[in-house]
Design a protein around this motif. Structure first.
Motif, PDB file in Angstrom:
ATOM      1  N   LEU A 117      11.270   7.029  -5.659  1.00 57.40           N
ATOM      2  CA  LEU A 117      12.367   6.168  -5.207  1.00 57.40           C
ATOM      3  C   LEU A 117      12.058   4.719  -5.520  1.00 57.40           C
ATOM      4  O   LEU A 117      11.087   4.150  -5.016  1.00 57.40           O
ATOM      5  CB  LEU A 117      12.607   6.340  -3.705  1.00 57.40           C
ATOM      6  CG  LEU A 117      13.682   7.333  -3.292  1.00 57.40           C
ATOM      7  CD1 LEU A 117      15.070   6.828  -3.674  1.00 57.40           C
ATOM      8  CD2 LEU A 117      13.427   8.703  -3.908  1.00 57.40           C
ATOM      9  N   SER A 118      12.889   4.116  -6.347  1.00 59.60           N
ATOM     10  CA  SER A 118      12.803   2.691  -6.633  1.00 59.60           C
ATOM     11  C   SER A 118      14.032   2.021  -6.012  1.00 59.60           C
ATOM     12  O   SER A 118      14.501   2.447  -4.953  1.00 59.60           O
ATOM     13  CB  SER A 118      12.708   2.452  -8.142  1.00 59.60           C
ATOM     14  OG  SER A 118      12.538   1.079  -8.430  1.00 59.60           O
ATOM     15  N   ALA A 119      14.554   0.992  -6.649  1.00 57.38           N
ATOM     16  CA  ALA A 119      15.722   0.282  -6.129  1.00 57.38           C
ATOM     17  C   ALA A 119      16.347  -0.512  -7.265  1.00 57.38           C
ATOM     18  O   ALA A 119      15.684  -0.844  -8.258  1.00 57.38           O
ATOM     19  CB  ALA A 119      15.329  -0.666  -4.996  1.00 57.38           C
ATOM     20  N   ALA A 150      10.707 -10.841  -2.283  1.00 55.96           N
ATOM     21  CA  ALA A 150       9.928 -10.886  -3.517  1.00 55.96           C
ATOM     22  C   ALA A 150       8.942  -9.735  -3.650  1.00 55.96           C
ATOM     23  O   ALA A 150       8.887  -9.060  -4.690  1.00 55.96           O
ATOM     24  CB  ALA A 150       9.199 -12.222  -3.617  1.00 55.96           C
ATOM     25  N   ALA A 151       8.122  -9.521  -2.631  1.00 53.74           N
ATOM     26  CA  ALA A 151       7.088  -8.489  -2.740  1.00 53.74           C
ATOM     27  C   ALA A 151       7.703  -7.095  -2.798  1.00 53.74           C
ATOM     28  O   ALA A 151       7.210  -6.219  -3.529  1.00 53.74           O
ATOM     29  CB  ALA A 151       6.113  -8.601  -1.572  1.00 53.74           C
ATOM     30  N   GLY A 198       0.812  -1.213   0.000  1.00 55.18           N
ATOM     31  CA  GLY A 198       0.000   0.000   0.000  1.00 55.18           C
ATOM     32  C   GLY A 198       0.845   1.263   0.000  1.00 55.18           C
ATOM     33  O   GLY A 198       0.531   2.232  -0.699  1.00 55.18           O
ATOM     34  N   VAL A 199       1.920   1.259   0.775  1.00 56.41           N
ATOM     35  CA  VAL A 199       2.800   2.430   0.825  1.00 56.41           C
ATOM     36  C   VAL A 199       3.650   2.516  -0.435  1.00 56.41           C
ATOM     37  O   VAL A 199       3.727   3.570  -1.087  1.00 56.41           O
ATOM     38  CB  VAL A 199       3.705   2.378   2.075  1.00 56.41           C
ATOM     39  CG1 VAL A 199       4.739   3.509   2.040  1.00 56.41           C
ATOM     40  CG2 VAL A 199       2.870   2.475   3.345  1.00 56.41           C
ATOM     41  N   ASN A 200       4.307   1.402  -0.798  1.00 62.20           N
ATOM     42  CA  ASN A 200       5.266   1.422  -1.897  1.00 62.20           C
ATOM     43  C   ASN A 200       4.618   1.672  -3.253  1.00 62.20           C
ATOM     44  O   ASN A 200       5.237   2.291  -4.130  1.00 62.20           O
ATOM     45  CB  ASN A 200       6.032   0.102  -1.954  1.00 62.20           C
ATOM     46  CG  ASN A 200       6.950  -0.101  -0.769  1.00 62.20           C
ATOM     47  OD1 ASN A 200       6.968   0.692   0.167  1.00 62.20           O
ATOM     48  ND2 ASN A 200       7.715  -1.173  -0.786  1.00 62.20           N
ATOM     49  N   MET A 201       3.391   1.177  -3.433  1.00 61.36           N
ATOM     50  CA  MET A 201       2.748   1.290  -4.740  1.00 61.36           C
ATOM     51  C   MET A 201       1.536   2.218  -4.728  1.00 61.36           C
ATOM     52  O   MET A 201       1.490   3.198  -5.475  1.00 61.36           O
ATOM     53  CB  MET A 201       2.348  -0.099  -5.243  1.00 61.36           C
ATOM     54  CG  MET A 201       3.523  -1.016  -5.495  1.00 61.36           C
ATOM     55  SD  MET A 201       3.093  -2.502  -6.450  1.00 61.36           S
ATOM     56  CE  MET A 201       1.903  -3.270  -5.370  1.00 61.36           C
ATOM     57  N   VAL A 202       0.534   1.914  -3.903  1.00 62.96           N
ATOM     58  CA  VAL A 202      -0.729   2.646  -3.986  1.00 62.96           C
ATOM     59  C   VAL A 202      -0.549   4.109  -3.570  1.00 62.96           C
ATOM     60  O   VAL A 202      -1.006   5.027  -4.269  1.00 62.96           O
ATOM     61  CB  VAL A 202      -1.818   1.962  -3.135  1.00 62.96           C
ATOM     62  CG1 VAL A 202      -3.125   2.748  -3.202  1.00 62.96           C
ATOM     63  CG2 VAL A 202      -2.037   0.527  -3.606  1.00 62.96           C
ATOM     64  N   PHE A 208       7.128  -2.030 -10.070  1.00 62.29           N
ATOM     65  CA  PHE A 208       5.953  -1.195 -10.339  1.00 62.29           C
ATOM     66  C   PHE A 208       6.345   0.273 -10.368  1.00 62.29           C
ATOM     67  O   PHE A 208       5.951   1.021 -11.274  1.00 62.29           O
ATOM     68  CB  PHE A 208       4.892  -1.458  -9.273  1.00 62.29           C
ATOM     69  CG  PHE A 208       3.713  -0.525  -9.320  1.00 62.29           C
ATOM     70  CD1 PHE A 208       2.604  -0.834 -10.093  1.00 62.29           C
ATOM     71  CD2 PHE A 208       3.708   0.656  -8.588  1.00 62.29           C
ATOM     72  CE1 PHE A 208       1.504   0.040 -10.147  1.00 62.29           C
ATOM     73  CE2 PHE A 208       2.627   1.522  -8.635  1.00 62.29           C
ATOM     74  CZ  PHE A 208       1.519   1.210  -9.418  1.00 62.29           C
ATOM     75  N   VAL A 209       7.111   0.703  -9.367  1.00 64.98           N
ATOM     76  CA  VAL A 209       7.514   2.112  -9.290  1.00 64.98           C
ATOM     77  C   VAL A 209       8.315   2.517 -10.524  1.00 64.98           C
ATOM     78  O   VAL A 209       8.066   3.567 -11.128  1.00 64.98           O
ATOM     79  CB  VAL A 209       8.332   2.369  -8.010  1.00 64.98           C
ATOM     80  CG1 VAL A 209       8.929   3.782  -8.012  1.00 64.98           C
ATOM     81  CG2 VAL A 209       7.470   2.166  -6.774  1.00 64.98           C
ATOM     82  N   SER A 210       9.270   1.684 -10.919  1.00 61.10           N
ATOM     83  CA  SER A 210      10.112   2.014 -12.072  1.00 61.10           C
ATOM     84  C   SER A 210       9.300   2.093 -13.353  1.00 61.10           C
ATOM     85  O   SER A 210       9.443   3.040 -14.148  1.00 61.10           O
ATOM     86  CB  SER A 210      11.226   0.973 -12.228  1.00 61.10           C
ATOM     87  OG  SER A 210      12.122   1.045 -11.136  1.00 61.10           O
ATOM     88  N   ASN A 211       8.447   1.114 -13.572  1.00 65.44           N
ATOM     89  CA  ASN A 211       7.668   1.096 -14.810  1.00 65.44           C
ATOM     90  C   ASN A 211       6.647   2.230 -14.857  1.00 65.44           C
ATOM     91  O   ASN A 211       6.470   2.891 -15.891  1.00 65.44           O
ATOM     92  CB  ASN A 211       6.968  -0.258 -14.969  1.00 65.44           C
ATOM     93  CG  ASN A 211       7.935  -1.367 -15.322  1.00 65.44           C
ATOM     94  OD1 ASN A 211       8.956  -1.119 -15.965  1.00 65.44           O
ATOM     95  ND2 ASN A 211       7.624  -2.579 -14.920  1.00 65.44           N
TER      96      ASN A 211
END
Length: 260
Positions: free
Chosen positions: A132-134, A145-146, A104-108, A153-156
């Motif tokens: 910020l990605s990685a 994995a998650a 939820g934080v990283n993507m949504v 997702f962030v990069s794309n």
């Protein structure tokens, strides 16, 4: 020229260093984080900073925060989506509440903030978003994995959005650091302290990543790789045979039992 900058995850680590660097060059900073005590302490080291206590995992809280910004007519010149969570271990044995919160934080939340800012920046005719990605965004990463998938997702999303916004005066940059010397890897967070990845590969400082963030926003760079380790990780991802890659990433990210 003085800029306004909204930075999430600003109470420590990369977010705090970005706020300090921005303020040092005269920018006006709005620092966002969920822990008021930590945010107050962090903001005391950033001249002129405003703060907003928001739990980005809480959809209603995030919408309320964006509503308050709209009510005051606030749209930053630069949005830095730095807030993120990590979680290591096997996906199937992880607690779904923690996995769901991280996603939820990283993507949504990142997508919502990017959508909000891009709309308002486009109407105004200028602005920059930095996400910020990685380095692991380029690789399926067993035992992480998650998290790695969320960064893919962030990069794309970021690079596609930057392409969509061409000609509108708005840029979207994505930052790909390797391991960073913050509390992110600690137990209770990503919990990577017993993994080989931290023992075998050098990390970078949060100040180094902060400088990359500000340069990306200023120069409107679509994708930024921070340091040689991240460059190697990302360059070798497309050419590494997948079975070998999965075995290698498992070796790096599987937690080891600590000696008594």
């Amino acid at each position: 020229m003085t800029k306004t900058m909204l930075i999430t995850g600003a109470s420590e680590g990369i977010g705090l260093e970005t706020a300090r660097a921005a303020a040092a060059r005269g920018d006006r900073v709005l620092m966002v984080a969920r822990d008021r005590a930590k945010l107050d302490a962090a903001a005391s080291t950033v001249p002129g900073a405003e703060i907003a206590v928001v739990d980005l995992a809480d959809h209603a809280a995030l919408e309320a925060f964006l509503g308050t910004l709209d009510d005051r007519g606030y749209c930053p010149d630069v949005l830095v989506n730095n807030a993120g969570q990590g979680l290591s271990g096997t996906f199937v044995t992880g607690e779904w509440s923690k996995i769901g919160t991280m996603l939820g934080v990283n993507m949504v939340a990142l997508a919502r903030l990017s959508h909000w800012a891009a709309n308002r920046m486009t109407q105004r005719g200028w602005g920059a978003i930095v996400n910020l990605s990685a380095a692991v965004a380029t690789r399926p990463t067993p035992h992480f994995a998650a998290y790695a998938a969320s960064k893919a997702f962030v990069s794309n999303l970021s690079q596609a959005l930057d392409s969509e916004l061409q000609g509108n005066g708005v840029s979207v940059s994505v930052i790909h650091p390797p391991a960073v010397r913050t509390r992110f890897a600690d137990a209770g967070k990503a919990d990577l302290m017993s993994t080989l990845v931290l023992r075998l590969f050098p990390s970078v400082s949060p100040a180094t990543v902060a400088r990359a963030i500000l340069r990306a926003a200023d120069r409107r760079r679509r994708s930024v790789i921070v340091g040689p380790v991240a460059a190697i990780v990302m360059a070798t991802a497309p050419i590494m045979p997948r079975p070998l890659d999965l075995a290698f990433m498992t070796l790096l990210f599987k937690r080891r039992r600590m000696a008594a």
